[in-house]
Design a protein around this motif. Structure first.
Motif, PDB file in Angstrom:
ATOM      1  N   HIS A  93       0.988  -0.580  -0.197  1.00  0.00           N
ATOM      2  CA  HIS A  93       0.194   0.569  -0.270  1.00  0.00           C
ATOM      3  C   HIS A  93       0.639   1.279   0.394  1.00  0.00           C
ATOM      4  O   HIS A  93       1.176   1.057   1.274  1.00  0.00           O
ATOM      5  CB  HIS A  93      -0.572  -0.058   1.060  1.00  0.00           C
ATOM      6  CG  HIS A  93      -1.856   0.973   1.225  1.00  0.00           C
ATOM      7  ND1 HIS A  93      -2.973   1.421   0.419  1.00  0.00           N
ATOM      8  CD2 HIS A  93      -1.739   2.421   1.765  1.00  0.00           C
ATOM      9  CE1 HIS A  93      -3.005   3.131   0.876  1.00  0.00           C
ATOM     10  NE2 HIS A  93      -3.102   2.971   2.062  1.00  0.00           N
ATOM     11  N   ASN A  94       0.553   2.149  -0.977  1.00  0.00           N
ATOM     12  CA  ASN A  94       1.758   3.200  -1.813  1.00  0.00           C
ATOM     13  C   ASN A  94       2.936   3.193  -0.936  1.00  0.00           C
ATOM     14  O   ASN A  94       3.450   3.960  -0.622  1.00  0.00           O
ATOM     15  CB  ASN A  94       1.635   4.300  -0.214  1.00  0.00           C
ATOM     16  CG  ASN A  94      -0.386   4.436  -0.343  1.00  0.00           C
ATOM     17  OD1 ASN A  94      -0.808   4.924  -1.751  1.00  0.00           O
ATOM     18  ND2 ASN A  94      -0.484   5.153   0.458  1.00  0.00           N
ATOM     19  N   GLU A  95       3.727   1.888  -1.322  1.00  0.00           N
ATOM     20  CA  GLU A  95       5.015   1.235  -1.620  1.00  0.00           C
ATOM     21  C   GLU A  95       6.075   1.652  -2.379  1.00  0.00           C
ATOM     22  O   GLU A  95       7.723   0.691  -2.397  1.00  0.00           O
ATOM     23  CB  GLU A  95       5.257   0.048  -0.907  1.00  0.00           C
ATOM     24  CG  GLU A  95       4.092  -0.630   0.514  1.00  0.00           C
ATOM     25  CD  GLU A  95       5.660  -0.291   1.955  1.00  0.00           C
ATOM     26  OE1 GLU A  95       6.558   0.064   1.370  1.00  0.00           O
ATOM     27  OE2 GLU A  95       4.516  -0.904   2.387  1.00  0.00           O
ATOM     28  N   ALA A  96       5.667   2.572  -3.495  1.00  0.00           N
ATOM     29  CA  ALA A  96       6.030   2.976  -4.886  1.00  0.00           C
ATOM     30  C   ALA A  96       7.682   2.646  -3.872  1.00  0.00           C
ATOM     31  O   ALA A  96       9.098   2.313  -5.078  1.00  0.00           O
ATOM     32  CB  ALA A  96       6.101   3.991  -5.776  1.00  0.00           C
ATOM     33  N   GLN A  97       8.262   3.683  -3.616  1.00  0.00           N
ATOM     34  CA  GLN A  97       9.217   4.388  -3.082  1.00  0.00           C
ATOM     35  C   GLN A  97      10.552   3.091  -2.946  1.00  0.00           C
ATOM     36  O   GLN A  97      11.573   2.740  -3.221  1.00  0.00           O
ATOM     37  CB  GLN A  97       9.781   4.923  -1.993  1.00  0.00           C
ATOM     38  CG  GLN A  97       8.718   6.124  -2.226  1.00  0.00           C
ATOM     39  CD  GLN A  97       9.004   6.972  -0.306  1.00  0.00           C
ATOM     40  OE1 GLN A  97      10.015   7.389  -0.253  1.00  0.00           O
ATOM     41  NE2 GLN A  97       7.632   7.914  -1.112  1.00  0.00           N
ATOM     42  N   GLY A  98       9.805   1.834  -1.911  1.00  0.00           N
ATOM     43  CA  GLY A  98      10.450   1.158  -1.535  1.00  0.00           C
ATOM     44  C   GLY A  98      10.894  -0.358  -2.450  1.00  0.00           C
ATOM     45  O   GLY A  98      11.961  -1.097  -2.173  1.00  0.00           O
TER      46      GLY A  98
ATOM     47  N   ASP B  66       2.244   5.296  -7.343  1.00  0.00           N
ATOM     48  CA  ASP B  66       3.218   4.607  -8.241  1.00  0.00           C
ATOM     49  C   ASP B  66       3.120   3.357  -8.632  1.00  0.00           C
ATOM     50  O   ASP B  66       3.432   2.288  -8.863  1.00  0.00           O
ATOM     51  CB  ASP B  66       4.475   5.283  -8.748  1.00  0.00           C
ATOM     52  CG  ASP B  66       4.198   5.429 -10.704  1.00  0.00           C
ATOM     53  OD1 ASP B  66       2.950   5.206 -10.748  1.00  0.00           O
ATOM     54  OD2 ASP B  66       5.309   5.510 -10.811  1.00  0.00           O
ATOM     55  N   THR B  67       2.481   2.004  -6.700  1.00  0.00           N
ATOM     56  CA  THR B  67       2.548   1.470  -6.932  1.00  0.00           C
ATOM     57  C   THR B  67       2.439   0.213  -8.122  1.00  0.00           C
ATOM     58  O   THR B  67       2.749  -0.727  -7.839  1.00  0.00           O
ATOM     59  CB  THR B  67       1.965   0.833  -5.543  1.00  0.00           C
ATOM     60  OG1 THR B  67       2.300   1.038  -4.440  1.00  0.00           O
ATOM     61  CG2 THR B  67       2.612  -0.297  -5.143  1.00  0.00           C
ATOM     62  N   LEU B  68       1.360   0.708  -8.320  1.00  0.00           N
ATOM     63  CA  LEU B  68       0.735  -0.664  -9.133  1.00  0.00           C
ATOM     64  C   LEU B  68       1.962  -0.045 -10.835  1.00  0.00           C
ATOM     65  O   LEU B  68       2.353  -1.160 -11.189  1.00  0.00           O
ATOM     66  CB  LEU B  68      -0.706   0.039  -9.866  1.00  0.00           C
ATOM     67  CG  LEU B  68      -1.139  -1.197 -10.352  1.00  0.00           C
ATOM     68  CD1 LEU B  68      -1.196  -2.671  -9.784  1.00  0.00           C
ATOM     69  CD2 LEU B  68      -2.520  -0.720 -11.583  1.00  0.00           C
ATOM     70  N   ASN B  69       2.564   1.086 -11.066  1.00  0.00           N
ATOM     71  CA  ASN B  69       3.073   0.869 -11.877  1.00  0.00           C
ATOM     72  C   ASN B  69       4.541   0.141 -12.035  1.00  0.00           C
ATOM     73  O   ASN B  69       5.210  -0.359 -13.649  1.00  0.00           O
ATOM     74  CB  ASN B  69       3.450   2.334 -13.166  1.00  0.00           C
ATOM     75  CG  ASN B  69       1.456   2.611 -13.143  1.00  0.00           C
ATOM     76  OD1 ASN B  69       1.367   1.780 -13.835  1.00  0.00           O
ATOM     77  ND2 ASN B  69       1.168   4.127 -13.005  1.00  0.00           N
ATOM     78  N   VAL B  70       5.149   0.365 -11.196  1.00  0.00           N
ATOM     79  CA  VAL B  70       5.775  -0.173 -10.454  1.00  0.00           C
ATOM     80  C   VAL B  70       6.201  -1.846 -10.744  1.00  0.00           C
ATOM     81  O   VAL B  70       7.340  -2.409 -10.692  1.00  0.00           O
ATOM     82  CB  VAL B  70       6.588  -0.166  -8.766  1.00  0.00           C
ATOM     83  CG1 VAL B  70       8.067  -0.480  -8.249  1.00  0.00           C
ATOM     84  CG2 VAL B  70       6.741   1.840  -8.783  1.00  0.00           C
TER      85      VAL B  70
ATOM     86  N   GLY C 197       9.534   4.702   2.056  1.00  0.00           N
ATOM     87  CA  GLY C 197       8.415   5.192   2.748  1.00  0.00           C
ATOM     88  C   GLY C 197       8.261   5.583   4.215  1.00  0.00           C
ATOM     89  O   GLY C 197       8.660   5.352   4.732  1.00  0.00           O
ATOM     90  N   ASN C 198       6.681   5.299   4.180  1.00  0.00           N
ATOM     91  CA  ASN C 198       6.322   5.359   6.045  1.00  0.00           C
ATOM     92  C   ASN C 198       5.624   4.389   6.524  1.00  0.00           C
ATOM     93  O   ASN C 198       4.318   4.697   5.144  1.00  0.00           O
ATOM     94  CB  ASN C 198       5.521   6.617   5.546  1.00  0.00           C
ATOM     95  CG  ASN C 198       6.813   7.276   6.067  1.00  0.00           C
ATOM     96  OD1 ASN C 198       7.583   8.176   6.684  1.00  0.00           O
ATOM     97  ND2 ASN C 198       6.313   8.983   5.705  1.00  0.00           N
TER      98      ASN C 198
END
Ligand code: UDP
Ligand code: MG
Length: 315
Positions: free
Chosen positions: A13-18, A49-53, A204-205
């Motif tokens: 959930h909202n992990e795109a950065q990691g 952007d999680t899904l795209n990554v 991320g957080n």
């Protein structure tokens, strides 16, 4: 037909950065174990952007499979969605933030090959968490393990290896309130414990806050023990006995000493005390009734909006 040896299930959930760090660390480790792995990522209604990554990694390697939920259903539901779709002979749920070290996976697989159906990974330390979070977690486990009939191991998250047989049983659980740690413990099977040092979040957080954790803890307690319901029989018995004793004393006093008007204080204390106790017990009953209501509605646990990498024989 099923040749997947190891399924890794990753709710995100909202992990795109990691995710770059995650795949960069996990895939090489999986490759040392087998080529027949799959990573099932569940995009739990992310707004970044999680899904795209994830789809980017799927393009590079089709063993990465992606589920997209129609909204944010929460980690427990996301994990359930992943477990429903896992086809490996061994399954390991892991957090996307690398707080569970993937380096432990080979050791878990070894234990599994020795014949254990469940390999727990217990954290020796949790440096990324605040003092309050560690303490509250500790108290939660003490409480739940005192009142629940099956022990839920402390300091053990969802990071654990489970045999396909165990997953099969968990899939068949009809309940909607999914306190996964509790369900995992409930099914039993031969279990082995490994320990590790928990790391800080890679990027991320956390999206948990204390209110969510509190509700999560209530789910754990109310879906794994009915102790809070029973306790009212004892409290009720005790209060009735005290009321009876006090009543007898008042009657005796009136008979022998006659009536006196003052009594406001004792009356007030009794009224407030009883009122408070009744509200509290109603609240506890409400917690159960609410959960029963939720279960009877039989809503689906999660809604998958789109899937990448799954044949439609699954659901
Ligand atoms: N997560 C999720 N849905 C949510 C919240 C969290 O799928 O609504 C995922 C998150 O992406 C991560 C894992 O659950 O992979 C653990 O979340 P987090 O690190 O925020 O929790 P903590 O480590 O503090 O328990
Ligand atoms: Mg985390």
């Amino acid at each position: 037909m099923n040749d997947v040896l190891l399924s890794i299930v990753v709710p995100a959930h909202n992990e795109a950065q990691g995710l770059d760090l995650f795949f960069g660390r996990v895939i090489p480790i999986l490759e040392t174990i087998t080529r027949d792995w799959e990573i099932i990522c569940i995009d739990d209604g992310s707004r970044d952007d999680t899904l795209n990554v994830l789809l980017h990694y799927r393009q590079a390697d089709t063993r990465v499979k992606v589920l997209r939920l129609s909204r944010n259903f929460g980690k427990e539901a996301a994990l359930s969605a992943g477990l429903f779709h896992a086809s490996g002979k061994a399954v390991i749920p892991i957090d996307a933030d690398l707080q569970d070290p993937p380096e432990l996976i080979p050791a878990m697989m070894e234990k599994w090959q020795e014949g254990y159906k469940v390999v727990l990974a217990t954290r020796r330390s949790r440096p990324g968490d605040s003092w309050l979070k560690r303490k509250s977690a500790h108290w939660f486990y003490r409480l739940i393990n005192r009142v629940a009939t099956i022990p839920i191991p402390e300091n053990t998250g969802d990071f654990r290896l489970m045999d396909a047989m165990v997953i099969d049983h968990i899939r068949r659980f009809p309940e909607r309130t999914r306190f996964m740690k509790g369900l995992f413990a409930w099914v039993g099977f031969s279990t082995c414990v490994l320990t590790f040092d928990r790391e800080e979040r890679a990027a991320g957080n956390t999206t948990w806050n204390y209110w969510k954790l509190w509700k999560f803890a209530l789910d754990g307690i109310f879906s794994f023990t009915t102790m809070p319901l029973h306790v009212w029989s004892y409290i009720g018995g005790f209060v009735s006995a005290s009321a009876f004793a006090y009543g007898s004393y008042l009657i005796g006093r009136t008979i022998f000493l006659g009536t006196d008007v003052p009594g406001y204080a004792s009356l007030m204390v009794v009224v407030l005390f009883l009122g408070g106790i009744q509200l509290l017990s109603l609240g506890i009953i409400g917690e159960y009734v609410g959960r029963i209501y939720r279960e009877t509605k039989q809503r689906p646990l999660f809604i998958v909006e789109q899937k990448w990498g799954f044949q439609d024989t699954h659901h």
